[in-house]
Design an enzyme around this catalytic site. Structure first.
Site, mmCIF file in Angstrom:
data_model
loop_
_atom_site.group_PDB
_atom_site.id
_atom_site.type_symbol
_atom_site.label_atom_id
_atom_site.label_comp_id
_atom_site.label_asym_id
_atom_site.label_seq_id
_atom_site.Cartn_x
_atom_site.Cartn_y
_atom_site.Cartn_z
ATOM 1 N NE ARG A 48 -2.873 0.378 3.397
ATOM 2 C CZ ARG A 48 -2.261 1.021 4.385
ATOM 3 N NH1 ARG A 48 -1.850 2.258 4.214
ATOM 4 N NH2 ARG A 48 -2.063 0.441 5.544
ATOM 5 C CE1 TYR A 73 -14.870 9.000 -18.098
ATOM 6 C CE2 TYR A 73 -14.404 9.498 -15.811
ATOM 7 C CZ TYR A 73 -14.776 8.599 -16.792
ATOM 8 O OH TYR A 73 -15.054 7.307 -16.447
ATOM 9 C CG ASP A 76 -8.389 13.474 -17.515
ATOM 10 O OD1 ASP A 76 -7.662 12.754 -18.211
ATOM 11 O OD2 ASP A 76 -9.514 13.109 -17.097
ATOM 12 C CE LYS A 94 -11.072 4.873 -19.896
ATOM 13 N NZ LYS A 94 -11.414 6.211 -19.450
HETATM 14 C C1 LIG Z 1 -11.877 6.786 -18.301
HETATM 15 C C2 LIG Z 1 -11.507 8.181 -17.952
HETATM 16 C C3 LIG Z 1 -11.322 8.568 -16.618
HETATM 17 C C4 LIG Z 1 -11.547 7.618 -15.453
HETATM 18 O O1 LIG Z 1 -10.631 6.590 -15.453
HETATM 19 P P1 LIG Z 1 -10.937 5.090 -14.868
HETATM 20 O O2 LIG Z 1 -9.652 4.407 -15.114
HETATM 21 O O3 LIG Z 1 -12.088 4.553 -15.655
HETATM 22 O O4 LIG Z 1 -11.276 5.260 -13.423
HETATM 23 C C5 LIG Z 1 -10.950 9.881 -16.382
HETATM 24 N N1 LIG Z 1 -10.773 10.766 -17.389
HETATM 25 C C6 LIG Z 1 -10.943 10.425 -18.672
HETATM 26 C C7 LIG Z 1 -10.735 11.444 -19.739
HETATM 27 C C8 LIG Z 1 -11.318 9.125 -19.000
HETATM 28 O O5 LIG Z 1 -11.494 8.795 -20.281
#
Ligand SMILES: *Cc1c(COP(=O)(O)O)cnc(C)c1O
Length: 377
Positions: free
Chosen positions: A49, A101, A175, A200
């Site tokens: 952790r 998002y 992000d 992603k």
């Molecule tokens: C999918 C996504 C998230 C969240 O990520 P997870 O891995 O699904 O928790 C945040 N921002 C964007 C732009 C995303 O496409």
């Protein structure tokens, strides 16, 4: 862990070379999936952790070198976002995009509902209004950026936003999930924190849930690591392994997916069944100038408005056969979905007939054939 010297190398090379074990004779080329929750005493991080595994460190080394900062792995993208937002002092003000998002949007609403934060939502592409929101009192603690935004493709002029955010004392977090580090490296424009849903493009095969932050400043990094470790938001070994493995091919996947997206955007734009295409690679797209100036590519995401209503757009999702009707993005396989089917995206301004299309690495002509038959019914 080999502190491989990747300075001076290009991102596509760093993705392959960084985060490898020490090259002793007979040593493995890859850090394996070590399954242990605890480690022999004598080091600082001797519990999983606390990020104590070689594999987590290998992933963090590779992503940190790709983005030009210090990385932290998280159990998901949302866990990474939560670490940033929930680490702010109570009562903080956050400036964030209106189109963002959906999970981020809901987390911001939750912060308001709990009385933990005030949020100013802005059109991130309208620089004057973002600067006005940053200069308003009380001074914000955080500017949250998505560029391009999900799913409306609003593009931020990052350097000027960073300059003014810092002048008012706000941290800037980007992000950058839609870009991946081969397309945009926000720290070089002065951003403080880069966030990835590694689920992603980084992992790239729609088989992992994982997240990451990359941080410029050591103190901010230490605060975020403490948030992660206290919340227990660390990634598991298999997820970390698959993500690091996926990152080795990030550059070739992005090259192919971006080339497909650029071609399909042009063709969709000329198709009579399509009202409008949102893609910064098109010369007349509102984000074209900024992406050309700031990014190293136009990405592999496209939004397009189907001529007709939401039902017409739903019909396209039902008719695709090679392309998969599913949420998410960034995998090798192409995915499509109508975002306004989510109340949060509809409320944030996604048109009813907008389809968000994550372009994969299939042959472009097969993708086009599938789109044409789906659009023409
Ligand atoms: C999918 C996504 C998230 C969240 O990520 P997870 O891995 O699904 O928790 C945040 N921002 C964007 C732009 C995303 O496409």
């Amino acid at each position: 862990m080999n502190k491989s010297d990747t300075s001076g190398l290009r991102p596509s090379t760093i993705a392959v070379a960084a985060g490898r074990p020490v090259p002793d004779p007979g040593a493995p080329l890859n850090v394996g999936i070590g399954l242990s929750a605890t480690f022999h005493a004598g080091t600082e991080a001797n519990y999983l952790r606390q990020g104590g595994s070689d594999l987590t460190r290998a992933f963090e080394t590779a992503l940190g070198e790709l983005e030009g900062g210090r990385a932290l792995g998280f159990g998901s993208g949302m866990a990474a976002i939560a670490a940033v937002m929930e680490g702010l002092p109570s009562g903080s003000t956050i400036v964030a995009p209106r189109s963002v998002y959906s999970g981020t949007s809901m987390l911001l609403d939750e912060q308001i509902r709990l009385g933990r934060a005030q949020v100013r939502r802005v059109d991130i592409s309208d620089t004057a209004s973002v600067l006005a929101a940053l200069r308003q009192q009380p001074a914000p603690a955080l500017l949250w950026v998505e560029t391009p935004t999900n799913p409306m493709f609003e593009v931020a002029d990052l350097p000027i936003l960073v300059e003014v955010a810092h002048a008012v004392g706000a941290l800037v977090a980007v992000d950058s999930t839609w870009n991946s580090p081969v397309v945009l490296r926000p720290l070089k424009y002065g951003a403080d924190i880069v966030m990835h849903s590694a689920t992603k493009y980084l992992a790239g095969h729609s088989d992992v849930l994982m997240g990451a932050l990359v941080v410029a400043d050591d103190d901010v990094w230490a605060q975020l690591k403490a948030r992660r470790d206290l919340a227990g938001a660390v990634p598991g070994a298999l997820e970390t392994y698959l993500t690091l493995r996926g990152m080795r091919t990030l550059s070739v996947r992005m090259d192919r997916a971006q080339a497909n997206a650029a071609e399909l955007a042009v063709r969709l734009n000329a198709h009579p069944g399509v009202e409008r295409v949102l893609f910064p690679g098109l010369p007349d797209d509102p984000g074209h100038e900024r992406v050309t100036r700031l990014h190293d590519g136009y990405g592999a995401m496209i939004s397009f408005l189907v001529r007709g209503d939401g039902a017409a757009a739903d019909a396209v999702c039902e008719r695709v056969s090679l392309i998969t009707h599913a949420t998410s993005l960034g995998g090798v396989e192409s995915l499509i979905e109508r975002r306004a089917r989510y109340a949060v995206d509809a409320a944030n301004g996604a048109p009813a007939n907008l389809l968000r299309f994550s372009v994969g690495i299939e042959h472009v002509e097969d993708l086009w054939d599938d789109l044409v038959q789906a659009l023409e019914g």
